[in-house]
Design a protein around this motif. Structure first.
Motif, PDB file in Angstrom:
ATOM      1  N   GLN A   1      50.800  17.637 -55.384  1.00  0.00           N
ATOM      2  CA  GLN A   1      52.149  17.367 -55.863  1.00  0.00           C
ATOM      3  C   GLN A   1      52.947  18.666 -55.876  1.00  0.00           C
ATOM      4  O   GLN A   1      52.477  19.686 -56.361  1.00  0.00           O
ATOM      5  CB  GLN A   1      52.111  16.776 -57.258  1.00  0.00           C
ATOM      6  CG  GLN A   1      53.471  16.449 -57.822  1.00  0.00           C
ATOM      7  CD  GLN A   1      53.385  15.864 -59.223  1.00  0.00           C
ATOM      8  OE1 GLN A   1      52.300  15.763 -59.798  1.00  0.00           O
ATOM      9  NE2 GLN A   1      54.514  15.497 -59.772  1.00  0.00           N
ATOM     10  N   VAL A   2      54.151  18.637 -55.317  1.00  0.00           N
ATOM     11  CA  VAL A   2      55.014  19.817 -55.285  1.00  0.00           C
ATOM     12  C   VAL A   2      55.891  19.823 -56.526  1.00  0.00           C
ATOM     13  O   VAL A   2      56.481  18.801 -56.897  1.00  0.00           O
ATOM     14  CB  VAL A   2      55.889  19.812 -54.019  1.00  0.00           C
ATOM     15  CG1 VAL A   2      56.900  20.939 -54.061  1.00  0.00           C
ATOM     16  CG2 VAL A   2      55.010  19.928 -52.774  1.00  0.00           C
ATOM     17  N   ARG A   3      55.999  20.980 -57.145  1.00  0.00           N
ATOM     18  CA  ARG A   3      56.900  21.161 -58.284  1.00  0.00           C
ATOM     19  C   ARG A   3      57.834  22.321 -57.994  1.00  0.00           C
ATOM     20  O   ARG A   3      57.450  23.308 -57.361  1.00  0.00           O
ATOM     21  CB  ARG A   3      56.114  21.414 -59.565  1.00  0.00           C
ATOM     22  CG  ARG A   3      55.274  20.238 -60.001  1.00  0.00           C
ATOM     23  CD  ARG A   3      54.586  20.495 -61.322  1.00  0.00           C
ATOM     24  NE  ARG A   3      53.806  19.332 -61.754  1.00  0.00           N
ATOM     25  CZ  ARG A   3      53.102  19.290 -62.874  1.00  0.00           C
ATOM     26  NH1 ARG A   3      53.082  20.337 -63.685  1.00  0.00           N
ATOM     27  NH2 ARG A   3      52.425  18.205 -63.192  1.00  0.00           N
ATOM     28  N   LEU A   4      59.054  22.201 -58.490  1.00  0.00           N
ATOM     29  CA  LEU A   4      60.084  23.204 -58.259  1.00  0.00           C
ATOM     30  C   LEU A   4      60.594  23.733 -59.588  1.00  0.00           C
ATOM     31  O   LEU A   4      60.812  22.952 -60.522  1.00  0.00           O
ATOM     32  CB  LEU A   4      61.258  22.593 -57.475  1.00  0.00           C
ATOM     33  CG  LEU A   4      60.908  21.867 -56.181  1.00  0.00           C
ATOM     34  CD1 LEU A   4      62.162  21.240 -55.577  1.00  0.00           C
ATOM     35  CD2 LEU A   4      60.242  22.793 -55.196  1.00  0.00           C
ATOM     36  N   MET A   5      60.802  25.047 -59.676  1.00  0.00           N
ATOM     37  CA  MET A   5      61.333  25.637 -60.896  1.00  0.00           C
ATOM     38  C   MET A   5      62.338  26.719 -60.550  1.00  0.00           C
ATOM     39  O   MET A   5      61.985  27.724 -59.936  1.00  0.00           O
ATOM     40  CB  MET A   5      60.225  26.212 -61.767  1.00  0.00           C
ATOM     41  CG  MET A   5      60.726  26.827 -63.067  1.00  0.00           C
ATOM     42  SD  MET A   5      59.424  27.283 -64.200  1.00  0.00           S
ATOM     43  CE  MET A   5      58.808  25.666 -64.651  1.00  0.00           C
ATOM     44  N   GLU A   6      63.590  26.508 -60.978  1.00  0.00           N
ATOM     45  CA  GLU A   6      64.656  27.447 -60.696  1.00  0.00           C
ATOM     46  C   GLU A   6      64.712  28.555 -61.735  1.00  0.00           C
ATOM     47  O   GLU A   6      64.315  28.364 -62.900  1.00  0.00           O
ATOM     48  CB  GLU A   6      66.020  26.744 -60.691  1.00  0.00           C
ATOM     49  CG  GLU A   6      66.165  25.593 -59.709  1.00  0.00           C
ATOM     50  CD  GLU A   6      65.826  24.252 -60.327  1.00  0.00           C
ATOM     51  OE1 GLU A   6      66.296  23.227 -59.800  1.00  0.00           O
ATOM     52  OE2 GLU A   6      65.083  24.226 -61.330  1.00  0.00           O
ATOM     53  N   SER A   7      65.233  29.681 -61.322  1.00  0.00           N
ATOM     54  CA  SER A   7      65.500  30.791 -62.235  1.00  0.00           C
ATOM     55  C   SER A   7      66.621  31.636 -61.649  1.00  0.00           C
ATOM     56  O   SER A   7      66.980  31.460 -60.475  1.00  0.00           O
ATOM     57  CB  SER A   7      64.236  31.643 -62.443  1.00  0.00           C
ATOM     58  OG  SER A   7      63.807  32.217 -61.223  1.00  0.00           O
TER      59      SER A   7
END
Length: 122
Positions: A1-7
């Motif tokens: 599963q791909v997860r994305l986290m912005e910063s």
């Protein structure tokens, strides 16, 4: 599963620059990725896309000011924003279309980050 986290969001004066990063956890196959933005009461706007083979596309409102790249560092999608304007103020989201190498306009993205706020104000 791909997860994305912005910063990387924050506040900046008009004319300034910000760099947004999207950390991609999970399989890193070549697929379409994008940055979107949204302000309260307005539709989600596609800002920039990059295909699995590196083809980029930008909204007219950001052409010449924003750039999109990936893989530096590995597993990261980057949005470099220069010459920022007050109208760039929005929540910015990273997204991926895991089933497509090329980005198809209008096709829904299946994976999203939680967003990072950008405020451009004097």
């Amino acid at each position: 599963q791909v997860r994305l986290m912005e910063s990387g969001g924050g506040s900046v004066a008009p004319g300034g620059s910000l760099t947004l990063s999207c950390a991609v956890s999970g399989p890193t196959n070549s697929y379409c990725m994008a940055w979107f933005r949204q302000t309260p009461g307005k539709d989600l706007e596609e800002v920039a896309t990059i295909s699995g083979d590196g083809v980029t596309r930008f909204a007219d409102s950001v052409k010449g000011r924003f750039s999109i790249s990936k893989g530096n560092p590995p597993g990261t999608l980057t949005l470099q924003m220069n010459s920022l304007k007050p109208e760039d103020t929005a929540m910015y989201y990273c997204a991926a279309d895991l089933l497509m190498v090329r980005c198809v306009p209008g096709r829904p993205y299946d994976t999203w980050g939680q967003g990072t706020q950008v405020t451009v104000s004097s």
